[in-house]
Every structure is written in C-alpha cells, then in structure tokens.
Write an enzyme that holds these catalytic residues in place. Structure first.
Site, mmCIF file in Angstrom:
data_model
loop_
_atom_site.group_PDB
_atom_site.id
_atom_site.type_symbol
_atom_site.label_atom_id
_atom_site.label_comp_id
_atom_site.label_asym_id
_atom_site.label_seq_id
_atom_site.Cartn_x
_atom_site.Cartn_y
_atom_site.Cartn_z
ATOM 1 N N ASP A 94 -58.770 -30.263 10.984
ATOM 2 C CA ASP A 94 -58.210 -31.486 10.433
ATOM 3 C C ASP A 94 -59.334 -32.516 10.414
ATOM 4 O O ASP A 94 -60.220 -32.493 11.266
ATOM 5 C CB ASP A 94 -57.017 -31.959 11.283
ATOM 6 C CG ASP A 94 -56.193 -32.987 10.519
ATOM 7 O OD1 ASP A 94 -56.503 -33.254 9.329
ATOM 8 O OD2 ASP A 94 -55.244 -33.540 11.099
ATOM 9 N N ASP A 113 -48.760 -26.259 10.927
ATOM 10 C CA ASP A 113 -49.392 -26.440 12.235
ATOM 11 C C ASP A 113 -48.549 -27.437 13.001
ATOM 12 O O ASP A 113 -47.922 -28.314 12.392
ATOM 13 C CB ASP A 113 -50.808 -27.023 12.104
ATOM 14 C CG ASP A 113 -50.767 -28.526 11.941
ATOM 15 O OD1 ASP A 113 -50.400 -28.992 10.845
ATOM 16 O OD2 ASP A 113 -51.054 -29.250 12.917
ATOM 17 N N CYS A 117 -36.085 -11.489 22.657
ATOM 18 C CA CYS A 117 -37.541 -11.668 22.572
ATOM 19 C C CYS A 117 -38.261 -10.546 23.325
ATOM 20 O O CYS A 117 -37.896 -10.194 24.444
ATOM 21 C CB CYS A 117 -37.931 -13.022 23.146
ATOM 22 S SG CYS A 117 -39.697 -13.347 23.048
ATOM 23 N N CYS A 165 -41.522 -10.648 24.098
ATOM 24 C CA CYS A 165 -42.822 -11.146 24.564
ATOM 25 C C CYS A 165 -43.075 -10.746 26.025
ATOM 26 O O CYS A 165 -42.152 -10.348 26.746
ATOM 27 C CB CYS A 165 -42.932 -12.657 24.368
ATOM 28 S SG CYS A 165 -42.290 -13.664 25.711
ATOM 29 N N CYS A 179 -40.719 -12.564 28.488
ATOM 30 C CA CYS A 179 -39.316 -12.119 28.474
ATOM 31 C C CYS A 179 -39.168 -10.682 28.986
ATOM 32 O O CYS A 179 -38.121 -10.308 29.492
ATOM 33 C CB CYS A 179 -38.725 -12.273 27.076
ATOM 34 S SG CYS A 179 -38.547 -14.019 26.631
ATOM 35 N N HIS A 223 -44.256 -17.907 25.480
ATOM 36 C CA HIS A 223 -42.994 -17.480 24.859
ATOM 37 C C HIS A 223 -42.731 -18.252 23.557
ATOM 38 O O HIS A 223 -42.389 -17.658 22.530
ATOM 39 C CB HIS A 223 -41.820 -17.658 25.828
ATOM 40 C CG HIS A 223 -40.494 -17.651 25.139
ATOM 41 N ND1 HIS A 223 -39.867 -16.487 24.747
ATOM 42 C CD2 HIS A 223 -39.696 -18.679 24.712
ATOM 43 C CE1 HIS A 223 -38.731 -16.795 24.130
ATOM 44 N NE2 HIS A 223 -38.608 -18.115 24.095
HETATM 45 ZN ZN LIG Z 1 -40.186 -14.394 25.027
#
Ligand SMILES: [Zn+2]
Length: 367
Positions: free
Chosen positions: A90, A263, A301, A303, A306, A332
C-alpha cells in the site's frame, strides 16, 4: 501479455488467475496485513500452511523503519522478509494522513513529521512510487488522498480529484517494469464522485483498480451500495480490489458483486480480542460459557487449532493472558477466511454461487 486471466464467471462473480512475476494467484483471494513486514502473531511458515497466496505491506511505514535502502539491499521485500508468495504494497496514503504524521496536506503531497527523527519531509506520489519500486513488491498502489470518516462532501470531492491527479503522477513516476501498479477509486459514498473517479482512472490504463475509502465506519448497506454501483465503471478485464474489508458476510457479498481481491487486519485484530470466526458469525472465547466446552472453535474447521484444542483450553489461555490464545485464534480466523475464499472459487467454477445461499450454508455448518 495479460497478467489477469478470467477462468470462470457466474453472474458478476468470477474466478481468475493473477500472474505476479510468475506466481499464479487464484482469485478471488484475501491478503493478511503485514504492515511492517510481518503478520502479527504468525510465522511465514504458518501463513503458507493456512493457504496464504499474497500479503500486503505498507510502503510509507517501511520507508521510515528500517528504511527503503536497507530493504532494497536485502533483495527487496521478498528477500528481506524471505516470503516467496505475492506481495502488494500500500502506498501509505491512509497512514501519512493520520494525525500521528500529517502536518499539512497540499496539492504537491503530504508534509509529515518523522516520529523517529522529528524531521519534517514531503511525501509525494513520486516518492511513494519510488519507494515501492525499490521495495520490489509485485503490486504497487498509487498514493491516494483519503478523507477521514464522516468528512463533508466537499472534502470527499477534493480528495477524489486529488487522488486522480496523484494517480497520473504515480503512473509517470513508475519505473519498475516487473511491478504492476493499481489505481484507487475514491469518492466516499457519493455515486457521481465514484463514477467520475472510476472513469478518469480507467482512462489512464492501470493494471488493476482498487476501491478505497470504504469500511471506515459508514453503514454497511451504504458500503455495499457503493461497491455495487462502482464496479460496472471499471474495466472487466482488470482485477478489482476492495481495500480494508475482511469480515465474512462482506467478503461473500463483495465476491458476488465481482470483487477479486481483499485485504484487512480484521481477522487477526479481532482474534487478538478473543473473537473467533464460527459459521457466518463469531464467538467470544472469553465468555464464561466456554469454560467447560470440549468442542473445537468451529466443528467444521480443519485447521491446526480446531484439530487439536478445545474451546475450554483456549478460554483458559485467553483469560490467563497466555499469548498462544491470541496466536491460535489468529491462525484459526485466517485459515477460516482462506477456506471461505477457496470454497467460493469452487462454487463460482461450478456455476453455482450466490452469497445468500453461501451464507446460509455457513450458518448451518454445511461449509
Ligand atoms: Zn479452525
């Protein structure tokens, strides 16, 4: 050769490949914010693991510390940060105009005080472009005049006109052939101003177009209306970037309107305040109801957080101010956003995407 190849379209939503110095970025995509060259709480390895294609850093902030020449000497931002994915920079319009730095705003540029040295200097479209050329980001943004939230129409109009003339000066100063340059449409929530800005910038033939000056406190309905109104005035064959938007509902609705790139610090900032994205909303991990909750943050989720940790454990870490709570919630939330972007790309490619159906499925835990 075109750097933006549209793969699939479904109504106004589309998927495309944005080619940044050989790196293929699948759009629509979301960029975590690395203002000073690092995403708060997360390593580059973790960012890669959770599916980050691109980051955005801030040219103005980096030029103050460590300084443009230091970064240029270390192989530009990619080399200095050791990040092989895409990098946007930016210009720093928003930051240099904040009360922290700004001494005087003129047609020439912004007179600002360097907080590290106490010295006043001019930050101009040419200087912002020179810095970004040296930083070697894949995409440079033009310097824009960003009116403050709630500014009167006269000021919004002045900022829009100035952003247009600064865009031409940024284009004239752009010397790095490997770097794309995107313009920024301004005009607040005023339709005639947005139209005038979009048409004038399109005339200048930039590599992409950002919609700036939104998500600064205007009602969400006004923001949505402004995006929907502005996009048709931008060239279809160029990427459209909505700056500063990173909440789930707004991401999904904006993709439906034809936005390719986003973004925002929102997913990581809210994580540090204990908010975890779940379904189409969020939970506050600090709340007492999670003290004894054995479930993961989000049952759908996949991830790392999780798969491994319970809400009860994260609640405990957060309430005892253990830093890993902020780190793992950041992980997460960014994983969650990257998964949503991926799912939207898949649905657009299969010709079956609508924001309302998508959000309903998210709420019902079907995504
Ligand atoms: Zn997660």
């Amino acid at each position: 050769m075109s750097k933006f190849k549209i793969n699939s379209e479904h109504k106004n939503a589309r998927t495309a490949t944005l080619i940044l110095n050989g790196k293929k970025i699948n759009t629509p995509f979301f960029m975590p914010v690395a203002t000073k060259g690092s995403v708060k709480m997360l390593s580059h390895e973790e960012l890669k693991e959770l599916g980050t294609q691109c980051l955005i850093s801030n040219a103005f902030v980096l030029s103050l510390k460590p300084g443009t020449e230091i970064i240029a000497k270390h192989g530009g931002l990619h080399g200095f940060m050791n990040w092989q994915g895409g990098i946007f920079t930016d210009s720093g319009g928003f930051q240099v105009l904040s009360d922290t730095f700004c001494r005087k705003l003129t047609e020439e540029g912004v007179l600002f005080r360097n907080p590290y040295t106490g010295v006043d200097s001019m930050f101009t479209p040419e200087e912002s472009t020179r810095i970004q050329n040296l930083l070697g980001s894949d995409v440079a943004m033009v310097l824009d005049d960003v009116p403050k939230a709630g500014a009167i129409k006269q000021r919004v109009s002045q900022a829009m006109e100035r952003t247009t003339s600064w865009a031409q000066r940024s284009k004239d100063a752009h010397k790095n052939k490997k770097q794309l340059q995107f313009a920024i449409v301004q005009g607040g929530v005023h339709k005639p101003l947005r139209k005038k800005s979009a048409l004038a910038l399109t005339e200048m033939n930039f590599d992409g177009y950002a919609i700036g000056g939104l998500a600064i406190g205007e009602p969400l309905s006004k923001m949505k209306e402004t995006i929907e109104y502005t996009i048709p005035f931008l060239p279809k064959e160029k990427p459209v970037y909505l700056m500063g938007v990173g909440s789930v509902k707004e991401l999904v609705e904006s993709v439906e309107m034809g936005v390719d790139c986003f973004d925002s610090a929102f997913p990581t900032r809210t994580a540090r305040h204990g908010k975890a994205f779940v379904g189409a909303g969020h939970i506050n991990i600090d709340a007492a109801i999670y003290r004894d909750d054995t479930k993961p943050l989000d049952e759908k989720c996949a991830c790392m957080v999780c798969r491994n940790y319970s809400r009860a454990y994260l609640h405990h870490l957060f309430s005892t101010k253990e830093e890993n709570a902020q780190k793992w919630l950041s992980y997460h939330n960014l994983f969650f956003v990257q998964q949503i972007m991926k799912k939207m790309r898949e649905e657009i490619n299969s010709g079956n995407f609508s924001s309302s159906a998508f959000l309903k499925k998210l709420s019902a835990g079907k995504i």
